[in-house]
Design an enzyme around this catalytic site. Structure first.
Site, PDB file in Angstrom:
ATOM      1  N   LYS A 102       0.849  -1.196   0.000  1.00  0.00           N
ATOM      2  CA  LYS A 102       0.000   0.000   0.000  1.00  0.00           C
ATOM      3  C   LYS A 102       0.888   1.251   0.000  1.00  0.00           C
ATOM      4  O   LYS A 102       1.708   1.436   0.903  1.00  0.00           O
ATOM      5  CB  LYS A 102      -0.842  -0.022   1.272  1.00  0.00           C
ATOM      6  CG  LYS A 102      -2.294   0.285   1.068  1.00  0.00           C
ATOM      7  CD  LYS A 102      -3.028   0.045   2.365  1.00  0.00           C
ATOM      8  CE  LYS A 102      -4.421   0.582   2.291  1.00  0.00           C
ATOM      9  NZ  LYS A 102      -5.091   0.533   3.580  1.00  0.00           N
TER      10      LYS A 102
HETATM   11  C1  E4P Z   1      -8.468   1.060   3.685  1.00  0.00           C
HETATM   12  O1  E4P Z   1      -7.629   0.711   2.912  1.00  0.00           O
HETATM   13  C2  E4P Z   1      -8.380   2.298   4.483  1.00  0.00           C
HETATM   14  O2  E4P Z   1      -7.170   2.351   5.140  1.00  0.00           O
HETATM   15  C3  E4P Z   1      -9.549   2.413   5.415  1.00  0.00           C
HETATM   16  O3  E4P Z   1     -10.718   2.018   4.738  1.00  0.00           O
HETATM   17  C4  E4P Z   1      -9.707   3.768   6.067  1.00  0.00           C
HETATM   18  O4  E4P Z   1     -10.941   3.808   6.762  1.00  0.00           O
HETATM   19  P1  E4P Z   1     -11.316   4.921   7.834  1.00  0.00           P
HETATM   20  O5  E4P Z   1     -11.455   6.223   7.126  1.00  0.00           O
HETATM   21  O6  E4P Z   1     -12.609   4.477   8.429  1.00  0.00           O
HETATM   22  O7  E4P Z   1     -10.188   4.947   8.815  1.00  0.00           O
END
Ligand code: E4P
Length: 280
Positions: A102
């Site tokens: 990522k």
């Molecule tokens: C996924 O890859 C993200 O890191 C995640 O969905 C972020 O979600 P949040 O905004 O609820 O922290």
């Protein structure tokens, strides 16, 4: 045009949650981030357990064997992200062959940091080495387009966080799981927006349209930061290839008052003859 088949990922680093979703037979992948890892580590420490981070991540990878698992870099420059990306992939991909790295679309802490392209350049370099990339922290369709051009396998628009941003910029109080209208929030005569984006779901939909316009099929639209089941439904309607959902949202996908009411009534109405037939 490629047929879009929605895939469901779990947005969690907790082994028990990943196991639960996986055993229900509906899981297609896992996304983690440093905040989710922090929550998982806290849960372990609260139970008095020692944390062996490497072993813990390997357990997640084994549990999700055959399904993509995203692990995020922590570096914030091109060089650091390349180093982290290679280290993550070399250390963890041999475990079950399912690691996606990522990378933030732009790792800057301020607008004119001079490193706005570091994320895109890191995506290009790592994906050219054959490392699959999930491009994270996407808040505009143009960020998604550049990430796709750089070779990302997934782009992750953060739907819930756009909704949070639009509400907080306009002085609206809200809880994290509150529904935000996909067609935009009306305040007085106008629909609130962030540079032409009226909601997180609108962001997902605009990325879908642009990808379709240019025949981009190698990069999948992964709707992230999904806060409630209705938003998950709307991500599917907007054409997301994948939605990554926290465990509480996955759980609530199946809940409806009338389903519960109907179960109670049918159970009350079971006659002995029917129960005997089924040996209950
Ligand atoms: C996924 O890859 C993200 O890191 C995640 O969905 C972020 O979600 P949040 O905004 O609820 O922290």
């Amino acid at each position: 045009m490629e047929v879009v088949k929605i895939r469901i990922f779990i947005d969690s680093s907790k082994l028990d949650e990943i196991k639960k979703a996986h055993s229900a037979g509906i899981l297609d992948g896992v996304t983690t981030n440093p905040s989710l890892i922090k929550a998982a580590v806290k849960a372990l420490k609260d139970r008095g357990e020692n944390v062996d981070m490497s072993g813990y991540i390997k357990e997640i990878l084994m549990l999700a064997k055959g399904l993509p698992v995203s692990l995020e870099v922590i570096g914030t420059t091109y060089d650091e992200m390349i180093e982290d990306g290679k280290k993550i992939y070399d250390t963890f991909n041999p475990v079950a062959g399912n690691v996606y790295v990522k990378i933030p679309v732009n790792p800057s802490f301020e607008e004119d940091s001079g490193k706005n392209f570091d994320g895109i350049m890191a995506i290009k370099e790592l994906s050219s080495m054959g490392i699959p990339i999930n491009c994270t922290l996407v808040f505009t369709p143009e960020q998604a387009l550049l990430a796709a051009k750089a070779g990302a396998s997934f782009v992750s628009p953060f739907a819930g966080r756009i909704d949070d941003y639009i509400r907080s910029q306009n002085g609206i109080e809200f809880n994290k799981s509150d529904y935000f209208p996909a067609d935009g929030y009306e305040q007085g005569e106008k629909i609130l927006e962030d540079n032409g984006i009226v909601s997180g779901i609108d962001l997902v939909g605009q990325i879908r349209v642009i990808f379709n316009n240019y025949g981009i099929t190698e990069t999948k639209v992964l709707a992230a930061s999904i806060r409630n089941p209705r938003q998950a439904r709307e991500a599917a309607l907007a054409g997301a290839d994948i939605a990554t959902l926290p465990m509480d949202v996955i759980d609530s996908l199946l809940v409806h008052y009338k389903t519960i009411e109907g179960m109670k009534k049918f159970t009350e109405d079971i006659v002995p003859e029917y129960a005997e037939l089924l040996e209950r």
